[in-house]
Design a protein around this motif. Structure first.
Motif, PDB file in Angstrom:
ATOM      1  N   ALA A  14      31.232  71.730 -15.910  1.00 30.15           N
ATOM      2  CA  ALA A  14      31.269  70.301 -16.224  1.00 30.15           C
ATOM      3  C   ALA A  14      31.696  70.155 -17.674  1.00 30.15           C
ATOM      4  O   ALA A  14      31.275  70.926 -18.538  1.00 30.15           O
ATOM      5  CB  ALA A  14      29.901  69.675 -16.012  1.00 30.15           C
ATOM      6  N   ILE A  15      32.545  69.174 -17.939  1.00 31.28           N
ATOM      7  CA  ILE A  15      33.002  68.935 -19.310  1.00 31.28           C
ATOM      8  C   ILE A  15      32.581  67.524 -19.712  1.00 31.28           C
ATOM      9  O   ILE A  15      32.629  66.599 -18.895  1.00 31.28           O
ATOM     10  CB  ILE A  15      34.534  69.126 -19.420  1.00 31.28           C
ATOM     11  CG1 ILE A  15      34.995  69.066 -20.873  1.00 31.28           C
ATOM     12  CG2 ILE A  15      35.292  68.132 -18.570  1.00 31.28           C
ATOM     13  CD1 ILE A  15      36.426  69.533 -21.084  1.00 31.28           C
ATOM     14  N   CYS A  16      32.108  67.380 -20.938  1.00 26.89           N
ATOM     15  CA  CYS A  16      31.746  66.056 -21.433  1.00 26.89           C
ATOM     16  C   CYS A  16      32.282  65.899 -22.845  1.00 26.89           C
ATOM     17  O   CYS A  16      32.664  66.868 -23.498  1.00 26.89           O
ATOM     18  CB  CYS A  16      30.232  65.836 -21.394  1.00 26.89           C
ATOM     19  SG  CYS A  16      29.309  66.818 -22.586  1.00 26.89           S
ATOM     20  N   ARG A  17      32.308  64.670 -23.321  1.00 29.05           N
ATOM     21  CA  ARG A  17      32.836  64.392 -24.655  1.00 29.05           C
ATOM     22  C   ARG A  17      32.026  63.290 -25.321  1.00 29.05           C
ATOM     23  O   ARG A  17      31.423  62.448 -24.650  1.00 29.05           O
ATOM     24  CB  ARG A  17      34.294  63.982 -24.565  1.00 29.05           C
ATOM     25  CG  ARG A  17      34.449  62.633 -23.883  1.00 29.05           C
ATOM     26  CD  ARG A  17      35.888  62.317 -23.567  1.00 29.05           C
ATOM     27  NE  ARG A  17      36.097  61.010 -23.030  1.00 29.05           N
ATOM     28  CZ  ARG A  17      35.730  60.568 -21.852  1.00 29.05           C
ATOM     29  NH1 ARG A  17      35.034  61.329 -21.064  1.00 29.05           N
ATOM     30  NH2 ARG A  17      35.998  59.353 -21.443  1.00 29.05           N
ATOM     31  N   ASN A  18      32.020  63.330 -26.638  1.00 29.39           N
ATOM     32  CA  ASN A  18      31.409  62.279 -27.434  1.00 29.39           C
ATOM     33  C   ASN A  18      32.322  62.050 -28.632  1.00 29.39           C
ATOM     34  O   ASN A  18      32.637  62.985 -29.366  1.00 29.39           O
ATOM     35  CB  ASN A  18      30.008  62.675 -27.895  1.00 29.39           C
ATOM     36  CG  ASN A  18      29.342  61.571 -28.696  1.00 29.39           C
ATOM     37  OD1 ASN A  18      29.669  60.401 -28.542  1.00 29.39           O
ATOM     38  ND2 ASN A  18      28.414  61.943 -29.537  1.00 29.39           N
ATOM     39  N   VAL A  19      32.781  60.814 -28.800  1.00 30.81           N
ATOM     40  CA  VAL A  19      33.650  60.473 -29.908  1.00 30.81           C
ATOM     41  C   VAL A  19      32.926  59.439 -30.756  1.00 30.81           C
ATOM     42  O   VAL A  19      32.824  58.280 -30.386  1.00 30.81           O
ATOM     43  CB  VAL A  19      35.005  59.915 -29.416  1.00 30.81           C
ATOM     44  CG1 VAL A  19      35.896  59.563 -30.586  1.00 30.81           C
ATOM     45  CG2 VAL A  19      35.678  60.903 -28.493  1.00 30.81           C
ATOM     46  N   ALA A  20      32.376  59.897 -31.871  1.00 31.15           N
ATOM     47  CA  ALA A  20      31.679  59.000 -32.790  1.00 31.15           C
ATOM     48  C   ALA A  20      31.769  59.619 -34.185  1.00 31.15           C
ATOM     49  O   ALA A  20      30.899  60.379 -34.585  1.00 31.15           O
ATOM     50  CB  ALA A  20      30.234  58.807 -32.370  1.00 31.15           C
ATOM     51  N   GLY A  21      32.826  59.326 -34.894  1.00 30.95           N
ATOM     52  CA  GLY A  21      33.045  59.957 -36.195  1.00 30.95           C
ATOM     53  C   GLY A  21      33.657  61.336 -36.028  1.00 30.95           C
ATOM     54  O   GLY A  21      34.730  61.622 -36.505  1.00 30.95           O
ATOM     55  N   CYS A  35      26.078  64.303 -24.949  1.00 30.26           N
ATOM     56  CA  CYS A  35      27.014  65.417 -24.806  1.00 30.26           C
ATOM     57  C   CYS A  35      26.719  66.465 -25.885  1.00 30.26           C
ATOM     58  O   CYS A  35      26.646  66.163 -27.065  1.00 30.26           O
ATOM     59  CB  CYS A  35      28.448  64.927 -24.940  1.00 30.26           C
ATOM     60  SG  CYS A  35      29.673  66.217 -24.723  1.00 30.26           S
ATOM     61  N   GLY A  36      26.534  67.700 -25.454  1.00 31.98           N
ATOM     62  CA  GLY A  36      26.261  68.789 -26.391  1.00 31.98           C
ATOM     63  C   GLY A  36      24.790  69.120 -26.547  1.00 31.98           C
ATOM     64  O   GLY A  36      24.449  70.128 -27.145  1.00 31.98           O
ATOM     65  N   LEU A  37      23.906  68.281 -25.999  1.00 35.67           N
ATOM     66  CA  LEU A  37      22.477  68.580 -26.056  1.00 35.67           C
ATOM     67  C   LEU A  37      22.130  69.612 -24.989  1.00 35.67           C
ATOM     68  O   LEU A  37      22.811  69.734 -23.980  1.00 35.67           O
ATOM     69  CB  LEU A  37      21.654  67.308 -25.846  1.00 35.67           C
ATOM     70  CG  LEU A  37      21.830  66.219 -26.906  1.00 35.67           C
ATOM     71  CD1 LEU A  37      20.996  65.001 -26.546  1.00 35.67           C
ATOM     72  CD2 LEU A  37      21.475  66.731 -28.282  1.00 35.67           C
ATOM     73  N   ALA A  38      21.055  70.344 -25.195  1.00 35.16           N
ATOM     74  CA  ALA A  38      20.643  71.392 -24.259  1.00 35.16           C
ATOM     75  C   ALA A  38      20.320  70.801 -22.888  1.00 35.16           C
ATOM     76  O   ALA A  38      19.762  69.713 -22.786  1.00 35.16           O
ATOM     77  CB  ALA A  38      19.437  72.132 -24.808  1.00 35.16           C
ATOM     78  N   ILE A  39      20.682  71.542 -21.842  1.00 37.22           N
ATOM     79  CA  ILE A  39      20.435  71.124 -20.467  1.00 37.22           C
ATOM     80  C   ILE A  39      19.666  72.241 -19.780  1.00 37.22           C
ATOM     81  O   ILE A  39      20.041  73.403 -19.887  1.00 37.22           O
ATOM     82  CB  ILE A  39      21.764  70.889 -19.715  1.00 37.22           C
ATOM     83  CG1 ILE A  39      22.650  69.908 -20.466  1.00 37.22           C
ATOM     84  CG2 ILE A  39      21.504  70.410 -18.298  1.00 37.22           C
ATOM     85  CD1 ILE A  39      24.060  69.848 -19.929  1.00 37.22           C
ATOM     86  N   ASP A  40      18.592  71.890 -19.058  1.00 29.08           N
ATOM     87  CA  ASP A  40      17.831  72.906 -18.322  1.00 29.08           C
ATOM     88  C   ASP A  40      18.703  73.560 -17.263  1.00 29.08           C
ATOM     89  O   ASP A  40      19.493  72.890 -16.594  1.00 29.08           O
ATOM     90  CB  ASP A  40      16.613  72.270 -17.642  1.00 29.08           C
ATOM     91  CG  ASP A  40      15.551  71.848 -18.645  1.00 29.08           C
ATOM     92  OD1 ASP A  40      15.569  72.375 -19.775  1.00 29.08           O
ATOM     93  OD2 ASP A  40      14.727  70.989 -18.295  1.00 29.08           O
TER      94      ASP A  40
END
Length: 149
Positions: free
Chosen positions: A97-104, A129-134
């Motif tokens: 799974a791929i995710c993105r976060n664009v904020a700065g 996006c980028g936080l740890a996932i169990d």
């Protein structure tokens, strides 16, 4: 002339040697399983790093998304989704799974399921996006993309 009891090995010596050899061979067989699992995890990590780098490079190369009016506008989200279509398709084919976060800064995270664990969904786009996932491992890349190259 040699006496009868000095020639050859005794049954006890042969049994002790066989036991030591069997324990050693069982240890080697156990290490093969561990090495195979480690190799599979490393392969997934390499694939995820490649996908994340590719996604960042696609965003650097196609800067249409930078011209959107605000950092969280629907048009910018749509532009980023269009740009990252190939990376998202590649991730799905590899069970990632791929995710993105664009904020700065731009954060791209590619996650995959840990073997022999209960299924957990991948990260969603946005601040999570980028936080740890169990039950999932992930590769997270963060970059600052502020203007066209």
């Amino acid at each position: 002339m040699q006496s009868r009891k000095d020639s050859g090995f005794s049954l006890i010596e042969v049994m002790v040697t066989s036991l030591i050899l069997a324990v050693g061979l069982l240890g080697i067989v156990a290490l093969q399983g561990i090495a195979k699992k480690s190799l599979a995890d490393t392969d997934k990590q390499i694939q995820a790093a490649f996908l994340a780098r590719t996604a960042l490079e696609e965003l650097r190369a196609d800067t249409r998304w930078l011209t959107a009016t605000s950092s969280s506008s629907p048009s910018q989200d749509s532009e980023i989704s269009d740009i990252l279509t190939n990376a998202a398709n590649s991730a799905a084919l590899s069970n990632m799974a791929i995710c993105r976060n664009v904020a700065g800064t731009v954060t791209i995270a590619v996650s995959w399921q840990i073997q022999n664990t209960a299924a957990a969904s991948g990260a969603v786009n946005g601040a999570a996006c980028g936080l740890a996932i169990d039950n999932r491992r992930q590769v997270v890349l963060t970059s600052l993309i502020s203007e066209a190259i």
